[in-house]
Design a protein around this motif. Sequence first.
Motif, PDB file in Angstrom:
ATOM      1  N   LEU A 167       0.835  -1.201   0.000  1.00  0.00           N
ATOM      2  CA  LEU A 167       0.000   0.000   0.000  1.00  0.00           C
ATOM      3  C   LEU A 167       0.874   1.256   0.000  1.00  0.00           C
ATOM      4  N   GLU A 168       1.917   1.259   0.826  1.00  0.00           N
ATOM      5  CA  GLU A 168       2.825   2.408   0.856  1.00  0.00           C
ATOM      6  C   GLU A 168       3.470   2.652  -0.505  1.00  0.00           C
ATOM      7  N   GLU A 169       3.934   1.577  -1.155  1.00  0.00           N
ATOM      8  CA  GLU A 169       4.579   1.723  -2.457  1.00  0.00           C
ATOM      9  C   GLU A 169       3.592   2.189  -3.526  1.00  0.00           C
ATOM     10  N   THR A 170       2.316   1.869  -3.328  1.00  0.00           N
ATOM     11  CA  THR A 170       1.291   2.277  -4.296  1.00  0.00           C
ATOM     12  C   THR A 170       0.956   3.757  -4.166  1.00  0.00           C
ATOM     13  N   VAL A 171       0.797   4.224  -2.932  1.00  0.00           N
ATOM     14  CA  VAL A 171       0.336   5.606  -2.725  1.00  0.00           C
ATOM     15  C   VAL A 171       1.489   6.587  -2.550  1.00  0.00           C
ATOM     16  N   GLY A 172       2.677   6.073  -2.222  1.00  0.00           N
ATOM     17  CA  GLY A 172       3.813   6.944  -1.940  1.00  0.00           C
ATOM     18  C   GLY A 172       4.022   7.091  -0.451  1.00  0.00           C
ATOM     19  N   ARG A 173       5.284   7.091  -0.037  1.00  0.00           N
ATOM     20  CA  ARG A 173       5.610   7.092   1.396  1.00  0.00           C
ATOM     21  C   ARG A 173       5.098   8.340   2.107  1.00  0.00           C
ATOM     22  N   GLU A 174       5.218   9.503   1.487  1.00  0.00           N
ATOM     23  CA  GLU A 174       4.811  10.731   2.160  1.00  0.00           C
ATOM     24  C   GLU A 174       3.322  10.709   2.494  1.00  0.00           C
ATOM     25  N   LYS A 175       2.502  10.333   1.530  1.00  0.00           N
ATOM     26  CA  LYS A 175       1.051  10.261   1.780  1.00  0.00           C
ATOM     27  C   LYS A 175       0.748   9.180   2.819  1.00  0.00           C
ATOM     28  N   PHE A 176       1.456   8.064   2.725  1.00  0.00           N
ATOM     29  CA  PHE A 176       1.178   6.956   3.643  1.00  0.00           C
ATOM     30  C   PHE A 176       1.557   7.323   5.073  1.00  0.00           C
ATOM     31  N   ASP A 177       2.683   7.999   5.249  1.00  0.00           N
ATOM     32  CA  ASP A 177       3.088   8.411   6.597  1.00  0.00           C
ATOM     33  C   ASP A 177       2.082   9.396   7.196  1.00  0.00           C
ATOM     34  N   THR A 178       1.610  10.319   6.396  1.00  0.00           N
ATOM     35  CA  THR A 178       0.599  11.266   6.875  1.00  0.00           C
ATOM     36  C   THR A 178      -0.667  10.539   7.292  1.00  0.00           C
ATOM     37  N   PHE A 179      -1.044   9.544   6.487  1.00  0.00           N
ATOM     38  CA  PHE A 179      -2.228   8.738   6.805  1.00  0.00           C
ATOM     39  C   PHE A 179      -2.036   7.975   8.114  1.00  0.00           C
TER      40      PHE A 179
END
Length: 617
Positions: A407-419
Amino acid sequence: MKKIALLLGYLIISISSCSKKQNTTMPSYIEEPHSFSQPNDAAITHLDLDINVDFDNEIIHGKASYLIKNNEASQIILDAKFLTIDKVQADGKDTTFTLGDFNEQLGNPLKIDIKQNTKRITVFYKTTHKTEALQWLKPQQTADKNQPFLFTQGQAILTRTWIPIQDSPQIRITYNAKVKVPSQLMAVMSAENPKTKTPDGHYTFKMAQPISPYLIALAVGDIEYKAISNRTGIYAEKSMVEKAHYEFSDMENMVASAETLYGTYAWEQFDVIVLPPSFPFGGMENPRLTFATPTVIAGDKSLTSLIAHELAHSWSGNLVTNATWDDFWLNEGFTVYFEMRIMEALYGKDRANMLARIGRQDLEEEMEGFKDAPENTKLKLNLKGRNPDDGMNSIAYDKGYLFLRTLEETVGREKFDTFLKSYFQKHAFSTINTEKFVTFLNENLLEKYSITFNTNEWIYTAGIPDNQSIISSDKFETVEKTIQQFVITNTVDKTLTKDWTTQEWVHFVRNFPNDIKTEHLTMIDNAFNLTNSNNSYIAMVWYEQAINHDYHGNNIDAKIEDFLMTVGRRWYVSTIYKAFKRNEKTDAALAIYSKARSNYHSVTANTIDDMLDFKQN
């Protein structure tokens, strides 16, 4: 008549409104198959525990007093298993109670009669010799061999065996405790802890943040404390303190790295107690005081990812908790992901990827073991009628991690960390089930950024979806080339291995060719002395390979027996016993197990009993 009708209508509306108002004071609990409690009727909110730890008779006795939220109920139900209930009080007066029918997994429902306005109940009780959460150790079973030791293990549903309680993860309570122990020993809990022994063996504890019952923990022994920083430190027996302090000296850096990722550490103190080797897990994330096995003390900090894992639980598991054991992956999948991020931040991406690759191999082995029961490979489980320990395997940990990494690789680390940071903040000090997580994921990440992802396939179907993240490691590729060179040349080049980490050695041993000859194992053992390794993880995988390939050199049979007699970590010993069974050497396994079983905690013993079909005389 019209006025009477209007008056009756008004009264009905008023009663209904009062009833609804009463309900709003109660949290909403979902049906949970591993607890008898009915918390929507009456729920505990705070525990005052007052107990005496009796080493002579190996029992705990005292009282558990609870503040309760009461939805005008006539009874409150607690979970109890293998406890003797002496009497119960409601608001300070004796009240009637019954112990319902015994269930082998769940124990008994303790049904306590209360009034609609009852605010406190108190249960006077004692444990028995059948109590599963407690392990009483003789001095010779400890590191220093001078004093006895006691520790508890509550996860998943064993807290009810040493405290009568509503033993569901969706229950969250604060607690205070008074604990009396022999004066030469120290008591510590998952709470604010002492740093030195008291002269009289009396200890008081406070846990101000609400936690789930499986996280209430107690250890009693001849232990000392040594600080690492103003909020981290080590408890251990005297002979282990310096070793543990060195091994875990990066703890403060781990906490700081974790806070940088996902927000402030919410528990003030992060200490670790190193327990005797019979502790059944690598670690247990009891808030403020992680319980840890001594098998992670390798002398080179190579196994301290376990500490990063237990620290990560301070967010995923302790702060945001799975509502039921069917949702266990929400605790462990998130924690493995967080652990890898901490390890990457401190030690680099390749170290984290080596750990992840080993986890991926564990997952493959678990998947193979479930080939005849593929429903067990779903993240969301249905464990009704089963022991929740059945779901505590690599599926929850490593498939859960793989889902989040993909999921992180799909959405991008920055967006995933914020989530993730918002996920922890939004649900802090609460419980969540899989369905609520999926809704939160959709609303706050996928739909927000118009991202398509096969969430339901990952969570609700068996197996691993095709879009899984591919985990690579340059160092592991070098290890695999070393194995190939050895197979081709029949020679061992020790210069290639001189700087290997534990993870590289594990990968090396795990990936021997299936047709490797005993003379090759002899050559490897003579070169690297693996049979006598002081690293328990390397020793475990080497012993497994020795059993697989019928290797008996270097007095390894005695070493394997000594390992199984000494170490109680369930993962390690079950791996070795499983190798005996897989290779039709069950008689040899039973010969060792019949001697070693008394050294194991019930969590480990129950697993091996089932595996070997062992029956006590």
